[in-house]
Design a protein around this motif. Structure first.
Motif, short mmCIF file in Angstrom:
data_model
loop_
_atom_site.label_atom_id
_atom_site.label_comp_id
_atom_site.label_asym_id
_atom_site.label_seq_id
_atom_site.Cartn_x
_atom_site.Cartn_y
_atom_site.Cartn_z
N VAL A 165 0.84 -1.21 0.00
CA VAL A 165 0.00 0.00 0.00
C VAL A 165 0.87 1.26 0.00
O VAL A 165 0.60 2.22 -0.74
N ASN B 126 -6.57 7.33 3.17
CA ASN B 126 -7.52 6.30 2.74
C ASN B 126 -8.26 6.72 1.48
O ASN B 126 -8.53 5.90 0.59
N LYS C 150 -0.86 0.64 9.87
CA LYS C 150 -2.21 0.39 9.35
C LYS C 150 -3.20 1.43 9.85
O LYS C 150 -4.08 1.89 9.09
N HIS D 69 -6.97 2.45 -6.15
CA HIS D 69 -7.54 1.12 -6.38
C HIS D 69 -8.64 1.14 -7.45
O HIS D 69 -8.91 0.12 -8.07
N GLN E 212 2.24 1.76 -3.43
CA GLN E 212 1.24 2.30 -4.36
C GLN E 212 1.01 3.78 -4.12
O GLN E 212 0.85 4.56 -5.07
N ARG F 175 -8.71 -10.16 6.06
CA ARG F 175 -8.15 -8.83 6.33
C ARG F 175 -8.64 -8.27 7.66
O ARG F 175 -7.84 -7.97 8.55
N LYS G 179 -1.61 1.77 -9.40
CA LYS G 179 -1.64 0.36 -9.03
C LYS G 179 -1.22 -0.54 -10.19
O LYS G 179 -1.20 -1.77 -10.05
N LEU H 12 -5.96 6.31 -1.45
CA LEU H 12 -5.75 4.89 -1.73
C LEU H 12 -6.96 4.29 -2.45
O LEU H 12 -6.80 3.46 -3.35
N GLU H 13 -8.16 4.69 -2.07
CA GLU H 13 -9.34 4.21 -2.78
C GLU H 13 -9.36 4.69 -4.22
O GLU H 13 -9.75 3.94 -5.13
N LEU I 77 -2.75 4.54 7.84
CA LEU I 77 -3.30 4.42 6.49
C LEU I 77 -4.83 4.55 6.48
O LEU I 77 -5.42 4.78 5.42
#
Length: 351
Positions: free
Chosen positions: A145, A322, A313, A329, A148, A263, A154, A325-326, A316
């Motif tokens: 993560v 977050n 974590k 993705h 990325q 997860r 990604k 990161l979304e 993040l």
């Protein structure tokens, strides 16, 4: 004469019938022989067929078909590196615990505590290795993560070492669960030891000598109640994760359910196990006598890596990270500076 002719004709008919039976017997034998020859002329089994045969049927070596060479079949190829890593971690933690709990009292005080090696030293080695392996299961995901986020896409492949690390997370998790179960069994065996019974008698005698009626210590009671409860919940979640990783169970789950279990429940299990180690230490981390030969207690070192993974974590999960990161993705890519300059130059030319 008629009777003689009839008997002769009957004899001839019987001989013909006997000859027909002999001929049919020969033909049946030929057909059986041809069929046996066809059965013997079986093509070589492929590797997948061999594995399917050996998986579905428990066979001995003399029952294996001639087309299968057991010596040439791979043996736990995906487990080589995880087992080597586990063995190295167990050896290092065992030596560290032996140095603190056995060697230091022998050198400093002359006390022979070598009886602690089979149970107490091993029982400190098992949870330390187990929680380290569990942290190593989720550490590559955190690193991926971060990679990325740094790349802003990604679609770029991960390094080979990271891909190999991520491919063996299942084996590391199962080994962590196995060592955790052994730790629970060893802990249950503590009251069965003869040394523990002798110590219990000594404690009772010392209490009588001090004329102390009640040995209840609220701080120790709360500490043990809490860390035992956290350990039970942690091993229970690890058991659930181990069962869900079985192919027969994983096939009944869709992708979202499987990822949620591995997860979310995995991080909860890691949090519970880390809390179990920290509550076990309680206030020992501030006591100077715990730092034997200027070395920290084992529970501090065992909690460093999982606590770091949980902290990263948690960072993040912050909205600023977050959200980005979304987007990554979902296919968003950070524009390159060269492309931005080219696009701005083309816009200026058009104007």
């Amino acid at each position: 004469m008629m009777d003689i002719r009839q008997t002769d004709s009957q004899i001839v008919e019987d001989q013909d019938a006997l000859n027909e039976m002999v001929m049919m017997d020969h033909e049946d034998r030929r057909q059986r022989a041809d069929k046996n020859a066809e059965d013997l002329d079986v093509p070589m089994l492929t590797g997948a067929e061999c594995r399917h045969l050996l998986v579905n049927f428990a066979v001995e070596e003399f029952e294996v078909p001639t087309g299968i060479c057991l010596e040439e079949m791979p043996l736990f190829t995906q487990w080589h590196l995880p087992l080597k890593l586990t063995a190295i971690l167990m050896l290092l933690t065992l030596l560290y615990t032996f140095m603190r709990d056995v060697l230091q009292p022998f050198v400093a005080q002359g006390s022979s505590d070598f009886y602690k090696i089979p149970i107490m030293v091993v029982n400190k080695t098992l949870p330390w290795t187990a929680i380290t392996l569990l942290a190593l299961v989720y550490l590559p995901g955190v690193l991926a993560v971060l990679l990325q986020l740094q790349r802003g896409t990604k679609y770029k492949p991960f390094p080979l070492w990271l891909e190999r690390w991520m491919s063996m997370r299942k084996q590391l998790g199962l080994l962590a669960f196995f060592l955790g179960v052994l730790h629970a069994i060893y802990s249950l065996c503590y009251p069965m030891r003869r040394s523990y019974r002798y110590k219990l008698l000594n404690w009772a005698y010392q209490q009588v000598q001090r004329n102390q009626e009640d040995s209840w210590v609220v701080d120790d009671v709360w500490r043990m109640e809490m860390y035992v409860s956290l350990g039970i919940m942690g091993i229970g979640l690890l058991a659930l994760l181990a069962v869900s990783s079985l192919p027969s169970v994983a096939d009944t789950l869709n992708w979202r359910e499987f990822v949620w279990m591995q997860r979310i429940l995995g991080y909860v299990a890691l949090l519970l196990c880390t809390a179990h180690a920290l509550v076990y230490g309680w206030r020992k981390w501030v006591e100077a006598k715990r730092y034997v030969w200027y070395t920290p207690p084992s529970f501090i070192l065992a909690s460093l890596l999982p606590a770091t993974v949980l902290l990263v974590k948690a960072l993040l999960l912050l909205p600023c990270l977050n959200r980005r990161l979304e987007q990554i993705h979902r296919g968003w890519e950070r524009p390159c500076p060269q492309k931005e300059r080219q696009v701005s130059g083309e816009d200026s030319k058009i104007q």
